[in-house]
Enzyme design. Structure first.
Site, PDB file in Angstrom:
ATOM      1  N   GLY B  10      10.465   6.773   4.273  1.00  0.00           N
ATOM      2  CA  GLY B  10       9.275   5.745   4.188  1.00  0.00           C
ATOM      3  C   GLY B  10       9.171   4.883   3.011  1.00  0.00           C
ATOM      4  O   GLY B  10       9.353   5.319   2.028  1.00  0.00           O
ATOM      5  N   ALA B  11       8.969   3.529   3.548  1.00  0.00           N
ATOM      6  CA  ALA B  11       8.952   2.765   2.358  1.00  0.00           C
ATOM      7  C   ALA B  11       7.488   2.146   2.102  1.00  0.00           C
ATOM      8  O   ALA B  11       7.315   0.846   1.837  1.00  0.00           O
ATOM      9  CB  ALA B  11       9.856   1.536   2.479  1.00  0.00           C
ATOM     10  N   GLY B  12       6.607   3.229   2.133  1.00  0.00           N
ATOM     11  CA  GLY B  12       5.147   2.733   1.638  1.00  0.00           C
ATOM     12  C   GLY B  12       5.134   2.764   0.184  1.00  0.00           C
ATOM     13  O   GLY B  12       6.142   2.493  -0.596  1.00  0.00           O
ATOM     14  N   TYR B  13       3.729   2.587  -0.337  1.00  0.00           N
ATOM     15  CA  TYR B  13       3.696   2.823  -1.904  1.00  0.00           C
ATOM     16  C   TYR B  13       4.462   3.813  -2.722  1.00  0.00           C
ATOM     17  O   TYR B  13       5.186   3.524  -3.458  1.00  0.00           O
ATOM     18  CB  TYR B  13       2.081   2.855  -2.351  1.00  0.00           C
ATOM     19  CG  TYR B  13       1.241   1.556  -1.862  1.00  0.00           C
ATOM     20  CD1 TYR B  13       1.286   0.528  -2.592  1.00  0.00           C
ATOM     21  CD2 TYR B  13       0.598   1.842  -0.682  1.00  0.00           C
ATOM     22  CE1 TYR B  13       0.441  -0.384  -2.256  1.00  0.00           C
ATOM     23  CE2 TYR B  13      -0.291   0.599  -0.392  1.00  0.00           C
ATOM     24  CZ  TYR B  13      -0.240  -0.620  -1.290  1.00  0.00           C
ATOM     25  OH  TYR B  13      -1.014  -1.676  -0.822  1.00  0.00           O
ATOM     26  N   GLU B 170     -14.018  -3.732   3.660  1.00  0.00           N
ATOM     27  CA  GLU B 170     -13.330  -4.695   3.024  1.00  0.00           C
ATOM     28  C   GLU B 170     -12.794  -5.633   4.321  1.00  0.00           C
ATOM     29  O   GLU B 170     -12.971  -6.744   4.056  1.00  0.00           O
ATOM     30  CB  GLU B 170     -11.983  -4.053   2.465  1.00  0.00           C
ATOM     31  CG  GLU B 170     -12.182  -3.502   1.088  1.00  0.00           C
ATOM     32  CD  GLU B 170     -10.903  -3.591   0.203  1.00  0.00           C
ATOM     33  OE1 GLU B 170      -9.730  -3.169   0.634  1.00  0.00           O
ATOM     34  OE2 GLU B 170     -10.870  -3.784  -0.877  1.00  0.00           O
ATOM     35  N   ASP B 300      -0.077   9.762   1.305  1.00  0.00           N
ATOM     36  CA  ASP B 300      -1.087   9.938   2.311  1.00  0.00           C
ATOM     37  C   ASP B 300      -0.718  11.484   2.797  1.00  0.00           C
ATOM     38  O   ASP B 300      -1.489  11.996   3.535  1.00  0.00           O
ATOM     39  CB  ASP B 300      -1.177   8.888   3.222  1.00  0.00           C
ATOM     40  CG  ASP B 300      -1.837   7.605   2.743  1.00  0.00           C
ATOM     41  OD1 ASP B 300      -2.229   7.831   1.632  1.00  0.00           O
ATOM     42  OD2 ASP B 300      -1.933   6.933   3.186  1.00  0.00           O
ATOM     43  N   ALA B 317      -3.611   4.104  -2.628  1.00  0.00           N
ATOM     44  CA  ALA B 317      -2.256   3.460  -3.280  1.00  0.00           C
ATOM     45  C   ALA B 317      -2.302   3.848  -4.685  1.00  0.00           C
ATOM     46  O   ALA B 317      -1.234   4.185  -5.189  1.00  0.00           O
ATOM     47  CB  ALA B 317      -2.459   1.729  -3.069  1.00  0.00           C
ATOM     48  N   LYS B 378      -9.959  -6.811  -8.968  1.00  0.00           N
ATOM     49  CA  LYS B 378      -9.063  -6.600  -7.915  1.00  0.00           C
ATOM     50  C   LYS B 378      -7.760  -7.024  -7.805  1.00  0.00           C
ATOM     51  O   LYS B 378      -6.993  -6.369  -7.485  1.00  0.00           O
ATOM     52  CB  LYS B 378     -10.060  -6.940  -6.430  1.00  0.00           C
ATOM     53  CG  LYS B 378      -9.446  -6.629  -5.234  1.00  0.00           C
ATOM     54  CD  LYS B 378      -9.578  -5.111  -4.860  1.00  0.00           C
ATOM     55  CE  LYS B 378      -8.993  -4.691  -3.501  1.00  0.00           C
ATOM     56  NZ  LYS B 378      -9.261  -3.499  -2.936  1.00  0.00           N
TER      57      LYS B 378
END
Lengths: 405, 405
Positions: B10-13, B170, B300, B317, B378
């Site tokens: 997985g290349a998430g955060y 959001e 997660d 994140a 932000k």
């Protein structure tokens, strides 16, 4: 004495140019000029295929009527024409009735689907700002759905264009340029996308010079367009089209069929009891209907025979704009005296674009042009109209000046 | 001696930051690093709601993996993980099998619909580039259709967002900014459009400071968002949703339901036989699974209890990025010797955007911020991540610098 009421129905090429000319030639003390249109904008029908393909934003194609018409000289009514009653000189709109002394009918065209099953319900047509931007969104939406479904649906990536006439070919040219961009936008291999043109005649652009037709086919085929000629559309369903060629039926799975093979005059004209020929009013030489001296017809609702070949002149912007000279002159002559003129079409040339970077055409003296030169000529024609319609201001705002790419 | 195989799924955060750190800290003679990801790009999950609303192009949100990873140091495999077999140290991908000595699981989240009828089939979720841009296109397509139908369908203009948590709020903020633009694009009266938020709790953003929640509600309501709290979604059909509030059922006609009220860990983790708690692996302090000394879990898919309130830390994140420090350190320690570290979350603050021009947040020492100041904070948070991930080059390419409008 009461001023005569001049009512112009439709703000297409013919109606719009007639109104612009009348607001210049007639003083407010000479006549009341009323323009009726469904939308509060005029649009260039000949650019809609670009909006449909997504290569030009529809706001470039439309022009707010108030930007061109002097609202202190012309009474503009945004409403839809329901019917015309020439015997009692009345027009029924959706929200009110109008009385006229002189009427100009410029209600344009509507799609003709010749009773082919499913076409009216399931095919798209390029006829208005609304329908053109819907095609753009429909193609994008199907491309967006493609990668979201486990079972990939090729029908989402097949686009069928019915008809290889002027509109069909010009739309194909834009689409061929647009598809690689869309594939990048939605992460789709562009080799998966099929663009298929189905044409009933033995060739696309029937009547055009064969050498130029050959050029157009090469240009479009090199960008992936497939042509099926001598083929008749037999049926359109929500998920496919079927055509017949050489006695064989072929079904193509597609969610996007664009019907560009048939238009007819706005059916209001026929329904309102005018004498018609193929749904159009065969006008007198001064552009009036045969049976009413105070009713003019202009543009796609008017039929004028070409004595050279015994066939009607094609319903083009060029002819509608030329007619507006005669109609505006004759309307003025009718209300404030003067000689009527006769309409004599002058075909100055025809250019079909094949995307923003290619085109073919025949200009004065039957000279053939193609490629960059033809794209420039096409833009000159477009820009000339804007100059005529709204002067330099409008030209600068909506003109096409990107001639060097 | 054979180099140990480090495989990151997985290349998430979490996975992405771990890979970037390992490619710096481990020489190619020390270990073989392999990164597996479904797409050839990484994306910022926390920006997807902007892509879904159409306020930010998805190419701003995604980053080609080859732009961040040194392909001569890391072996990148674009494939989908099917299952993990920790007993035999293997990972089954769709197109091949992989053996590992050390594994890092960063497979992220998937939507959880809690068995609410029709939700999985008919609601959209904001979970990937594909699903986010589909929402954008879906809304646009329905707006385009609206004026093309004789019988106007209000369901095309009603947008229901299920869930008033972080993502829901959001997304509503972006949507509220986007709708007036869309109305102009498609000639729709913006008073006809309804944006409805349905939230099960007595308030949106449960757990957030009440004063800031009040601020958020005012900001969104002033832009036309309707809130229905204490309401449970009961059913979603292709053309409506039904919710229950105070024992009464209300049906809202809508073609666009966006479900933003539930996520769960990628179900591959549970299916692969790891000991799980609420679908997640309750990791040891060094981020390893309880039962396998060579398997780390990050982001997660990992569960860490907050001893202060006895509840798990939220899947953010911020936490995944912090975990990558510890995971990268401990993976290196495992293959080339050294002390393992323990993970200690540091909650630096939380900012929820309410569109590009408004936000609320809590920063260090529980200081409340809102409005322009919060939007700047932000963007600083977003930009800091880009700097960490890909240095100044990436920051300049993908950063958010429009702080003055």
């Amino acid at each position: 004495m009461k001023n005569p009421n001049i009512v112009i129905l439709g703000a297409g090429y013919g109606g719009m140019m007639t109104t612009v000319k009348l607001q210049k030639s007639l003083g407010v003390n000479e006549a009341n000029i009323t323009l009726v249109n469904m939308n509060d904008y005029h649009y260039q029908t000949t650019w809609l295929h670009e909006n449909a393909a997504g290569t030009l934003h529809h706001d470039r194609t439309r022009i707010p009527i108030k930007d061109v018409i002097n609202m202190s000289k012309v009474n503009f009514i945004q409403d839809k024409v329901v019917s015309i009653k020439p015997e009692i000189k009345k027009v029924k709109l959706e929200n009110r009735d109008l009385e006229y002394d002189v009427l100009v009918i410029g209600l344009g065209f509507e799609a003709a689907t010749f009773g082919i099953p499913g076409l009216e319900e399931h095919a798209f047509t390029i006829g208005s700002i609304n329908s053109a931007r819907l095609i753009r969104e429909h193609i994008e939406y199907n491309f967006a759905l493609y990668n979201n479904e486990k079972e990939k649906k090729q029908a989402r990536l097949n686009i069928v264009v019915g008809g290889g006439g002027f509109t069909g070919i010009e739309f194909l040219g834009e689409l061929a340029n647009r598809i690689p961009e869309l594939c990048e936008e939605f992460d789709i291999d562009k080799n998966l996308v099929r663009i298929i043109n189905v044409e009933g005649s033995p060739t696309v652009l029937p009547g055009f010079d064969p050498e130029l037709v050959e050029y157009a086919l090469n240009s479009l085929e090199s960008r992936g367009v497939e042509f099926v000629t001598n083929a008749m559309l037999k049926e359109c369903t929500p998920e496919s089209i079927t055509y017949e060629k050489d006695g064989e039926l072929t079904q193509v799975p597609t969610l996007t069929t664009v019907w560009a093979a048939g238009v007819r005059a706005n059916s209001i004209v026929e329904k309102s009891g005018f004498e018609t020929n193929r749904g159009k009013v065969e006008v007198r030489k001064d552009m009036r209907t045969p049976d009413f001296d105070n009713v003019f017809v202009i543009g796609d609702c008017a039929l004028i025979m070409n004595p050279e070949n015994g066939r009607p002149y094609p319903p083009t912007a060029q002819i509608a704009i030329q007619q507006s000279d005669v109609v505006a002159h004759n309307v003025k002559a009718l209300v404030s005296g003067g000689e009527a003129e006769e309409f004599e079409p002058k075909i100055l040339g025809t250019v079909a674009s094949l995307g923003h970077d290619d085109a073919i055409g025949v200009v004065l003296n039957n000279q053939k042009i193609f490629g960059w030169k033809a794209t420039v000529m096409k833009k000159i024609i477009d820009n000339r109209y804007l100059l005529k319609l709204g002067g330099v201001g409008l030209l600068l705002k909506k003109g096409k000046f990107n001639i060097f790419y």
